[in-house]
Design a protein around this motif. Structure first.
Motif, PDB file in Angstrom:
ATOM      1  N   UNK A 107     -12.119   2.150  10.321  1.00  0.00           N
ATOM      2  CA  UNK A 107     -12.391   3.492  10.835  1.00  0.00           C
ATOM      3  C   UNK A 107     -13.604   4.040  10.095  1.00  0.00           C
ATOM      4  N   UNK A 108     -14.229   5.094  10.603  1.00  0.00           N
ATOM      5  CA  UNK A 108     -15.390   5.663   9.900  1.00  0.00           C
ATOM      6  C   UNK A 108     -15.074   6.092   8.471  1.00  0.00           C
ATOM      7  N   UNK A 109     -13.792   6.414   8.184  1.00  0.00           N
ATOM      8  CA  UNK A 109     -13.439   6.889   6.844  1.00  0.00           C
ATOM      9  C   UNK A 109     -12.724   5.845   6.003  1.00  0.00           C
ATOM     10  N   UNK A 110     -12.512   4.657   6.543  1.00  0.00           N
ATOM     11  CA  UNK A 110     -11.828   3.632   5.750  1.00  0.00           C
ATOM     12  C   UNK A 110     -11.170   2.586   6.622  1.00  0.00           C
ATOM     13  N   UNK A 111      -9.850   2.425   6.446  1.00  0.00           N
ATOM     14  CA  UNK A 111      -9.102   1.406   7.181  1.00  0.00           C
ATOM     15  C   UNK A 111      -7.887   2.053   7.826  1.00  0.00           C
ATOM     16  N   UNK A 112      -7.684   1.791   9.116  1.00  0.00           N
ATOM     17  CA  UNK A 112      -6.488   2.248   9.806  1.00  0.00           C
ATOM     18  C   UNK A 112      -5.409   1.197   9.698  1.00  0.00           C
ATOM     19  N   UNK A 113      -4.172   1.640   9.508  1.00  0.00           N
ATOM     20  CA  UNK A 113      -3.068   0.700   9.317  1.00  0.00           C
ATOM     21  C   UNK A 113      -1.856   1.138  10.138  1.00  0.00           C
ATOM     22  N   UNK A 114      -1.262   0.182  10.837  1.00  0.00           N
ATOM     23  CA  UNK A 114      -0.065   0.435  11.635  1.00  0.00           C
ATOM     24  C   UNK A 114       0.832  -0.799  11.586  1.00  0.00           C
ATOM     25  N   UNK A 115       2.118  -0.582  11.805  1.00  0.00           N
ATOM     26  CA  UNK A 115       3.049  -1.710  11.828  1.00  0.00           C
ATOM     27  C   UNK A 115       4.068  -1.501  12.938  1.00  0.00           C
ATOM     28  N   UNK A 116       4.393  -2.586  13.638  1.00  0.00           N
ATOM     29  CA  UNK A 116       5.349  -2.535  14.741  1.00  0.00           C
ATOM     30  C   UNK A 116       6.317  -3.701  14.608  1.00  0.00           C
ATOM     31  N   UNK A 117       7.498  -3.548  15.180  1.00  0.00           N
ATOM     32  CA  UNK A 117       8.456  -4.656  15.208  1.00  0.00           C
ATOM     33  C   UNK A 117       8.922  -4.880  16.642  1.00  0.00           C
TER      34      UNK A 117
ATOM     35  N   UNK B  89       8.723  -1.254  18.510  1.00  0.00           N
ATOM     36  CA  UNK B  89       9.173  -0.084  17.776  1.00  0.00           C
ATOM     37  C   UNK B  89       8.313   0.073  16.524  1.00  0.00           C
ATOM     38  N   UNK B  90       8.293   1.297  15.983  1.00  0.00           N
ATOM     39  CA  UNK B  90       7.593   1.516  14.721  1.00  0.00           C
ATOM     40  C   UNK B  90       8.279   0.727  13.620  1.00  0.00           C
ATOM     41  N   UNK B  91       7.490   0.271  12.669  1.00  0.00           N
ATOM     42  CA  UNK B  91       8.034  -0.424  11.507  1.00  0.00           C
ATOM     43  C   UNK B  91       7.365   0.120  10.258  1.00  0.00           C
ATOM     44  N   UNK B  92       8.026  -0.018   9.142  1.00  0.00           N
ATOM     45  CA  UNK B  92       7.441   0.429   7.879  1.00  0.00           C
ATOM     46  C   UNK B  92       6.242  -0.455   7.541  1.00  0.00           C
ATOM     47  N   UNK B  93       5.132   0.188   7.152  1.00  0.00           N
ATOM     48  CA  UNK B  93       3.932  -0.589   6.873  1.00  0.00           C
ATOM     49  C   UNK B  93       4.117  -1.391   5.588  1.00  0.00           C
ATOM     50  N   UNK B  94       3.673  -2.636   5.631  1.00  0.00           N
ATOM     51  CA  UNK B  94       3.771  -3.537   4.482  1.00  0.00           C
ATOM     52  C   UNK B  94       2.366  -3.882   4.007  1.00  0.00           C
ATOM     53  N   UNK B  95       2.135  -3.809   2.714  1.00  0.00           N
ATOM     54  CA  UNK B  95       0.808  -4.106   2.169  1.00  0.00           C
ATOM     55  C   UNK B  95       0.430  -5.549   2.451  1.00  0.00           C
ATOM     56  N   UNK B  96      -0.861  -5.778   2.528  1.00  0.00           N
ATOM     57  CA  UNK B  96      -1.369  -7.116   2.823  1.00  0.00           C
ATOM     58  C   UNK B  96      -1.028  -8.086   1.703  1.00  0.00           C
ATOM     59  N   UNK B  97      -0.702  -9.304   2.088  1.00  0.00           N
ATOM     60  CA  UNK B  97      -0.440 -10.344   1.102  1.00  0.00           C
ATOM     61  C   UNK B  97      -1.747 -10.804   0.469  1.00  0.00           C
ATOM     62  N   UNK B  98      -1.623 -11.473  -0.668  1.00  0.00           N
ATOM     63  CA  UNK B  98      -2.824 -11.901  -1.394  1.00  0.00           C
ATOM     64  C   UNK B  98      -3.689 -12.842  -0.582  1.00  0.00           C
ATOM     65  N   UNK B  99      -3.059 -13.657   0.274  1.00  0.00           N
ATOM     66  CA  UNK B  99      -3.831 -14.629   1.046  1.00  0.00           C
ATOM     67  C   UNK B  99      -4.354 -14.070   2.359  1.00  0.00           C
ATOM     68  N   UNK B 100      -4.141 -12.768   2.625  1.00  0.00           N
ATOM     69  CA  UNK B 100      -4.625 -12.160   3.861  1.00  0.00           C
ATOM     70  C   UNK B 100      -5.959 -11.477   3.624  1.00  0.00           C
ATOM     71  N   UNK B 101      -6.845 -11.466   4.631  1.00  0.00           N
ATOM     72  CA  UNK B 101      -8.158 -10.827   4.471  1.00  0.00           C
ATOM     73  C   UNK B 101      -8.017  -9.339   4.213  1.00  0.00           C
ATOM     74  N   UNK B 102      -8.818  -8.841   3.282  1.00  0.00           N
ATOM     75  CA  UNK B 102      -8.775  -7.434   2.920  1.00  0.00           C
ATOM     76  C   UNK B 102      -9.905  -6.681   3.626  1.00  0.00           C
ATOM     77  N   UNK B 103      -9.591  -5.485   4.170  1.00  0.00           N
ATOM     78  CA  UNK B 103     -10.620  -4.642   4.772  1.00  0.00           C
ATOM     79  C   UNK B 103     -11.183  -5.160   6.070  1.00  0.00           C
TER      80      UNK B 103
END
Length: 573
Positions: free
Chosen positions: A268-278, A233-247
């Protein structure tokens, strides 16, 4: 020592070489820019096509797009009427307000006075025998005459005052995608008597155009397929934690109230795509680690597809785009990961053993890779359904062959052997297949090859609700279908190729090849497996294999069952 004269000659030759290389570079850049501009124009026209708006309205859209490539006073579109053995005028467009007046061609020295020119209301059927684009004279007026591939229609523009080989090339490139559009519109027009059939054709067309024109929509649809297959199912996107790789491309796994949450990032060509699922524990058929591995592969395929979508000026780039498209949707299901490439590899082997020319072998390999892309234009639930279809669902599912062929034609701008192989790969040699009920050798050889390979792979690969068949059982089914469903010669060629491979391996428990290559499994899934990169001993002798991440298990894998059958025993750890 080199004399000053000799040195001067060398310098001049070097300068000439540099200028020549610069000229070639500029010419290639201009060609690529022209092709990209034509693709943009074609895409805009396709977005305006509305199958249920009427043939004349849609042909007018095509004529308007054509007018941007070829300057003329008059543009006419004729469609074939087989029962009357003629082509009938269905759309007419003028670029000047003085409708019906056009000047004939002239030498460029003394212009002729304008004379009335009106295109005929019909053309004899022989007019369609003029292949491709060429020049004709009618009533003293020079006209550009283009026959669409397949003979469905004729496009004329005139008067033509400027003739050049480059113009003919531009015309061929521009109208290459007209043929599949007109073919599809004719099918819709034929089905318009059935309102339901027409509505379904229109819905499929809208989805197909969206997939061609909007890369981000393709990725969004692909992830919807993944959700359906993996029961997420769709889930609310959560920002990356400090110890997770960025970009970077990554899938992080978290827990939230008893649910596993998968946070996906991809470039993506314009930046970073982000999705979250549960996950939904009560329904989930895969453990969290397998889901995370599959989603990471899906993210990598999304990156590859979006990168290819940004470079589609040349034919080779558009072929790559279609392959990335197919691989993207395969990656959304653990049971299909690597399937398109596997289809292509086996089809290549069979086509070569049949003695086909290298160019045709390559085209069959491409067609096999993208044979099922039309499924993406169907409803998601239909595309991912396990089990038997209802009669209505089966009729809708059958349209994927025509949709896939049309998608290939529109993207490549041609109606060639690649699209033919896709369109007819569900035909049967006994005439009971679809979409046209072709028989025997009237079915394109590429389609016959794909049918054999696809039947074999469908048997040895399982699905969420279906276990795979053992290697020998799958080959037996091929041989049983020869002469009715499948081409006997192609079946024999495929079985003989495996027989030679098995004879070389002998009666041992040595597999015919390493598992990740035989399954064409992406390295993103394999790199976490202890078997990956190891060739000294069979894969099933290792502990903690990652086979489950791509829907496999040793005892049911055809790499294992083939070796067990050949050795006359069972493989043991």
């Amino acid at each position: 020592m080199m004399s000053s004269v000799t040195l001067s000659i060398v310098v001049m030759l070097l300068a000439a070489a540099v200028l020549a290389m610069s000229g070639l570079y500029v010419a290639e850049r201009r060609k690529k820019a022209r092709l990209e501009a034509q693709w943009i124009s074609a895409r805009r026209a396709l977005e305006r096509i509305q199958p249920l708006a009427g043939m004349e309205n849609n042909l007018d859209v095509l004529l308007e797009a054509f007018s941007h490539a070829v300057e003329a006073s008059m543009y006419a579109f004729y469609l074939l009427q087989p029962e009357k053995k003629q082509y009938t005028l269905r759309a007419l467009r003028h670029s000047k307000p003085n409708i019906g007046r056009a000047a004939p061609s002239y030498s460029g020295l003394t212009p002729y006075p304008e004379q009335p020119y009106l295109p005929p209301l019909s053309l004899p059927i022989d007019a369609g025998r003029i292949e491709g684009a060429g020049w004709i004279a009618e009533k003293g007026v020079s006209l550009l005459h283009i026959s669409l591939q397949g003979g469905d229609g004729i496009l004329r523009a005139g008067p033509a005052r400027k003739r050049s080989k480059r113009l003919e090339t531009t015309v061929a490139e521009t109208v290459g995608w007209f043929s599949p559009v007109v073919s599809w519109l004719l099918q819709v027009e034929a089905s318009v008597r059935s309102g339901e059939a027409a509505r379904k054709s229109d819905a499929s067309w809208r989805r197909l155009l969206l997939l061609i024109a909007e890369p981000e929509s393709v990725v969004d649809l692909a992830f919807r397929v993944a959700m359906d297959v993996m029961e997420l199912k769709d889930a609310e996107f959560v920002s990356a934690a400090d110890d997770e790789p960025q970009g970077e491309t990554a899938v992080s796994l978290r827990q939230d109230g008893g649910h596993a949450v998968f946070v996906c990032r991809y470039r993506t060509p314009s930046g970073v795509g982000e999705r979250a699922f549960r996950s939904v524990p009560a329904h989930c058929v895969m453990d969290d680690r397998r889901i995370a591995d599959s989603l990471r592969t899906a993210c990598l395929q999304a990156e590859a597809f979006l990168a290819a979508a940004g470079n589609r000026a040349t034919r080779s780039e558009r072929v790559l785009l279609l392959k990335r498209f197919a691989s993207l949707f395969d990656a959304m299901s653990p049971w299909k990961t690597g399937y398109a490439e596997q289809m292509s590899r086996y089809a290549t082997v069979v086509a070569r053993d049949l003695g086909l020319p290298d160019e045709e072998v390559q085209e069959i390999a491409t067609a096999a890779w993208i044979a099922n892309i039309g499924e993406a234009a169907l409803e998601t639930g239909l595309m991912t359904k396990d089990g038997r279809f209802t009669e209505d669902e089966y009729e809708r599912m059958k349209t994927h062959a025509e949709l896939g062929a049309t998608m290939a034609e529109l993207t490549l701008g041609e109606r060639g052997r690649i699209a033919e192989a896709i369109r007819y790969h569900h035909e049967r040699v006994d005439g009971r297949g679809y979409p046209s009920g072709l028989t025997g050798s009237s079915i394109p050889i590429g389609a016959r090859v794909i049918a054999v390979v696809q039947t074999f792979l469908a048997a040895v690969h399982g699905r969420k609700q279906r276990e795979p068949l053992a290697f020998g059982v799958a080959l037996g089914r091929l041989e049983a279908a020869a002469g009715t469903m499948l081409d006997p010669e192609v079946v024999g060629t495929f079985v003989n190729w495996f027989s030679r491979k098995r004879a070389d391996a002998g009666e041992t428990m040595k597999p015919l090849g390493v598992c990740w290559e035989m399954h064409c499994t992406p390295s993103s899934l394999c790199e976490v497996c202890p078997v990956y990169g190891q060739r000294e001993k069979p894969c099933w002798t290792y502990e903690n294999q990652a086979c489950a991440s791509h829907g496999k298990s040793c005892k049911q894998c055809f790499v294992y069952t083939e070796a067990a059958e050949r050795s006359g025993g069972s493989a043991r750890k």
